[in-house]
Design an enzyme around this catalytic site. Sequence first.
Site, short mmCIF file in Angstrom:
data_model
loop_
_atom_site.label_atom_id
_atom_site.label_comp_id
_atom_site.label_asym_id
_atom_site.label_seq_id
_atom_site.Cartn_x
_atom_site.Cartn_y
_atom_site.Cartn_z
N MET A 274 -5.20 4.40 -11.96
CA MET A 274 -4.15 4.50 -12.15
C MET A 274 -3.44 6.18 -11.50
O MET A 274 -4.11 6.72 -11.58
CB MET A 274 -4.40 5.28 -13.64
CG MET A 274 -4.37 3.91 -14.64
SD MET A 274 -4.38 3.89 -16.57
CE MET A 274 -3.29 4.72 -17.09
N SER A 275 -2.07 5.38 -10.48
CA SER A 275 -1.64 6.86 -9.35
C SER A 275 -0.82 7.50 -10.32
O SER A 275 -0.19 8.60 -9.66
CB SER A 275 -0.85 6.24 -8.42
OG SER A 275 -0.33 5.39 -9.42
N ASP B 268 3.66 0.86 -11.69
CA ASP B 268 3.55 -0.25 -11.62
C ASP B 268 1.78 -0.32 -11.99
O ASP B 268 0.89 -1.78 -12.11
CB ASP B 268 3.14 -0.81 -9.58
CG ASP B 268 4.42 -0.58 -9.35
OD1 ASP B 268 5.10 -1.56 -9.65
OD2 ASP B 268 4.26 -0.68 -8.22
N CYS C 68 -6.78 3.08 4.10
CA CYS C 68 -6.87 3.71 2.32
C CYS C 68 -7.67 2.65 1.16
O CYS C 68 -8.36 2.81 0.07
CB CYS C 68 -5.61 3.88 1.99
SG CYS C 68 -5.53 4.85 0.62
N GLY D 56 -2.24 -1.83 -9.15
CA GLY D 56 -1.29 -2.09 -9.26
C GLY D 56 -0.75 -2.28 -7.99
O GLY D 56 0.95 -2.63 -7.97
N CYS E 195 0.27 7.01 2.57
CA CYS E 195 -0.75 6.70 1.61
C CYS E 195 -1.48 7.76 0.44
O CYS E 195 -1.83 8.77 0.85
CB CYS E 195 -1.80 5.52 1.58
SG CYS E 195 -2.97 4.95 -0.04
#
Length: 355
Positions: free
Chosen positions: A13-14, A18, A101, A125, A197
């Site tokens: 989870m960034s 998404d 990445c 995502g 990234c």
Amino acid sequence: MKKVNSKKVYIGMSGGVDSSVSAVLLKKAGYDVTGVFIKVWQPDWINCTWKEDRLDAMRVAAKIEIPFITLDLEKEYKEEVVDYMVSEYKAGRTPNPDVMCNRYVKFGGFFNWAIKKGADFVATGHYAQIKKDGDIFKLIAGDDKNKDQSYFLWTLNQEQLSKTLFPVGNIEKPEVRKLAKKFKLPNAIKKDSQGLCFIGKIDIKEFLSHYIESKKGKVIDKFGNSIGEHNGSFFFTIGERHGFTITKKTPNDDPYYIISKDIENNTITVANKNIEGNLPNGINRVVLKDINWNQKNIQISKKFMARSRYREKLQEITLVNESTIEFTNLQYTISSGQSLVVYDGNICLGGGIIV
């Protein structure tokens, strides 16, 4: 997504929309979901956003009532993504840090950590899909052709594909936004991240200038005449038309494009496009290294499609052998270090790095 038995999934989870919608879809499908924020290295000279991104991810996890963990992969990111990128540019090549990445951070450090923790699957995502065909898993382009990210995932192998989920891969981006609002996620209107990234929106030449010393050099034309200057051949890639200065020109000159560069002598060579719109440096064959084919028995001599840059129009190729690619039409922007990714229809077969 179809309802499943309670398999354990760790989702990266960034803090973006998404991955947040992906987490909700997984939970609604019956998975036992744990959110994981991957903390990576960021230089101290840029506006640091990881704390805000982590807070956004944490808020979503709290909203949908799933456990939340922070995973520190600073070392992996610094060594395998940033240091790699800088060393490649220093060598005169054009790397793709987003590919590295995925290879070493998301499907390296994170994937391996999650499986060791007992996860049945990891999820992200990404706009891509995985479909099982018998005992083989296939990496499929995302349904949203404007967002398809399969290009960046060519390094995934069968083991990784078999244990990975891409919940939004069959959904178009506008619909993902609608779902975020429908689920009342706290980051529903957050803008998409851009650029390098994890690090975010930053000019790549500006980033590199902190690690590679600028050095003025000559811009020469295809006849060997000096017609301008630049701040370092390291910073450029084949096909670029900006960032250098042409001093010998007239108001009617056509744009100049880089057709080659000489790192040792710190020069770049430029040319105009001809009447057909092409440059004089066309090639039709490349050799790959660090190759990964995610399918067995890929047919040699068969026609496939490939691209060497994200969003580039797919080009027809023939696989001469496992490491040699021949293009049907001449290519004018091929650069050493780029990822060349091969497709059979919408199936991403893998690829390699151009020598």
